[in-house]
Scaffold this motif. Structure first.
Motif, PDB file in Angstrom:
ATOM      1  N   TRP A 104      -3.724  -5.118   0.521  1.00 34.54           N
ATOM      2  CA  TRP A 104      -3.402  -4.264  -0.624  1.00 34.54           C
ATOM      3  C   TRP A 104      -1.905  -4.009  -0.698  1.00 34.54           C
ATOM      4  O   TRP A 104      -1.251  -3.784   0.305  1.00 34.54           O
ATOM      5  CB  TRP A 104      -4.122  -2.921  -0.505  1.00 34.54           C
ATOM      6  N   HIS A 105      -1.369  -3.999  -1.903  1.00 35.63           N
ATOM      7  CA  HIS A 105       0.014  -3.613  -2.142  1.00 35.63           C
ATOM      8  C   HIS A 105       0.134  -2.107  -1.841  1.00 35.63           C
ATOM      9  O   HIS A 105      -0.801  -1.356  -2.118  1.00 35.63           O
ATOM     10  CB  HIS A 105       0.372  -3.897  -3.609  1.00 35.63           C
ATOM     11  N   PRO A 106       1.262  -1.640  -1.308  1.00 42.17           N
ATOM     12  CA  PRO A 106       1.399  -0.213  -1.005  1.00 42.17           C
ATOM     13  C   PRO A 106       1.227   0.697  -2.233  1.00 42.17           C
ATOM     14  O   PRO A 106       0.840   1.854  -2.092  1.00 42.17           O
ATOM     15  CB  PRO A 106       2.815  -0.086  -0.451  1.00 42.17           C
ATOM     16  N   GLU A 107       1.498   0.191  -3.412  1.00 41.33           N
ATOM     17  CA  GLU A 107       1.358   0.986  -4.637  1.00 41.33           C
ATOM     18  C   GLU A 107       0.126   0.589  -5.456  1.00 41.33           C
ATOM     19  O   GLU A 107       0.030   0.905  -6.642  1.00 41.33           O
ATOM     20  CB  GLU A 107       2.616   0.847  -5.502  1.00 41.33           C
ATOM     21  N   ALA A 108      -0.831  -0.087  -4.824  1.00 44.19           N
ATOM     22  CA  ALA A 108      -2.025  -0.563  -5.534  1.00 44.19           C
ATOM     23  C   ALA A 108      -2.837   0.605  -6.094  1.00 44.19           C
ATOM     24  O   ALA A 108      -2.882   1.691  -5.510  1.00 44.19           O
ATOM     25  CB  ALA A 108      -2.900  -1.386  -4.587  1.00 44.19           C
ATOM     26  N   THR A 109      -3.476   0.336  -7.229  1.00 42.03           N
ATOM     27  CA  THR A 109      -4.351   1.330  -7.841  1.00 42.03           C
ATOM     28  C   THR A 109      -5.763   0.771  -7.969  1.00 42.03           C
ATOM     29  O   THR A 109      -5.954  -0.440  -8.061  1.00 42.03           O
ATOM     30  CB  THR A 109      -3.855   1.739  -9.251  1.00 42.03           C
ATOM     31  N   HIS A 110      -6.728   1.687  -7.957  1.00 39.82           N
ATOM     32  CA  HIS A 110      -8.127   1.334  -8.174  1.00 39.82           C
ATOM     33  C   HIS A 110      -8.623   2.193  -9.329  1.00 39.82           C
ATOM     34  O   HIS A 110      -8.521   3.417  -9.290  1.00 39.82           O
ATOM     35  CB  HIS A 110      -8.960   1.598  -6.924  1.00 39.82           C
ATOM     36  N   ARG A 111      -9.124   1.529 -10.332  1.00 43.36           N
ATOM     37  CA  ARG A 111      -9.660   2.205 -11.522  1.00 43.36           C
ATOM     38  C   ARG A 111     -11.165   1.976 -11.517  1.00 43.36           C
ATOM     39  O   ARG A 111     -11.633   0.846 -11.369  1.00 43.36           O
ATOM     40  CB  ARG A 111      -9.030   1.604 -12.774  1.00 43.36           C
ATOM     41  N   ILE A 112     -11.929   3.047 -11.691  1.00 40.07           N
ATOM     42  CA  ILE A 112     -13.385   2.969 -11.706  1.00 40.07           C
ATOM     43  C   ILE A 112     -13.862   3.410 -13.083  1.00 40.07           C
ATOM     44  O   ILE A 112     -13.472   4.478 -13.560  1.00 40.07           O
ATOM     45  CB  ILE A 112     -14.002   3.862 -10.617  1.00 40.07           C
ATOM     46  N   VAL A 113     -14.701   2.568 -13.698  1.00 39.57           N
ATOM     47  CA  VAL A 113     -15.247   2.871 -15.023  1.00 39.57           C
ATOM     48  C   VAL A 113     -16.772   2.886 -14.905  1.00 39.57           C
ATOM     49  O   VAL A 113     -17.367   1.938 -14.405  1.00 39.57           O
ATOM     50  CB  VAL A 113     -14.817   1.805 -16.063  1.00 39.57           C
ATOM     51  N   LEU A 114     -17.370   3.985 -15.355  1.00 35.74           N
ATOM     52  CA  LEU A 114     -18.828   4.104 -15.385  1.00 35.74           C
ATOM     53  C   LEU A 114     -19.265   4.079 -16.838  1.00 35.74           C
ATOM     54  O   LEU A 114     -18.894   4.956 -17.615  1.00 35.74           O
ATOM     55  CB  LEU A 114     -19.281   5.414 -14.738  1.00 35.74           C
TER      56      LEU A 114
END
Length: 157
Positions: free
Chosen positions: A49-59
């Motif tokens: 993972w990149h140190p500034e990585a983001t995870h977006r969760i959509v339900l």
């Protein structure tokens, strides 16, 4: 063999190993992240993972109900405390999960990997189906490819 010869031999062997080592492909990294089933498994992927990585969760629920969307910085998870499972999800159990079907594409030297998984679940006595789509975006970082962002969509429609 003199110490100088031994040192030179060691340097040559180490250099050869570095040059021939195969870096993981974005597809392999994605598969490893998707295969992680617990906290220890996810921690083993930390260097992907990149140190500034983001995870977006959509339900996605459908039936005119608005989607729930959550976004967080992956690096912040390490500092977070364990969250309790909401009461609404206590009885949620996956009963079957397909092998992810992966596709890849590259746009402007940015690698994209999409994995689609079909999930059957039981929730408070209701058996249903859900489609999980994970969209990974990779970028070069420190000589390798790392995950810059991940969007996971849980589609219950």
């Amino acid at each position: 063999m003199t110490p100088v010869q031994a040192t030179l031999t060691g340097v040559v062997i180490a250099s050869a190993l570095v040059l021939t080592a195969q870096a993981e492909t974005p597809e392999e990294i994605s598969a490893r992240v998707l295969a992680a089933q617990d906290e220890d498994g996810l921690l083993a992927t930390w260097d992907s993972w990149h140190p500034e990585a983001t995870h977006r969760i959509v339900l996605k629920y459908g039936t005119e109900q608005e989607d729930d969307v959550f976004t967080y910085r992956v690096g912040a998870v390490a500092a977070a405390t364990d969250a309790e499972l909401p009461e609404d999800l206590e009885d949620y159990k996956e009963t079957e999960r397909s092998t992810p079907r992966m596709t890849t594409r590259t746009e402007d030297e940015v690698h994209h990997v999409t994995a689609v998984t079909d999930v059957q679940y039981d929730w408070q006595g209701y058996a249903g189906k859900m489609r999980q789509t994970d969209e990974f975006v990779f970028e070069p970082y420190l000589g390798g490819m790392v995950i810059r962002s991940l969007t996971t969509t849980y589609d219950y429609r």
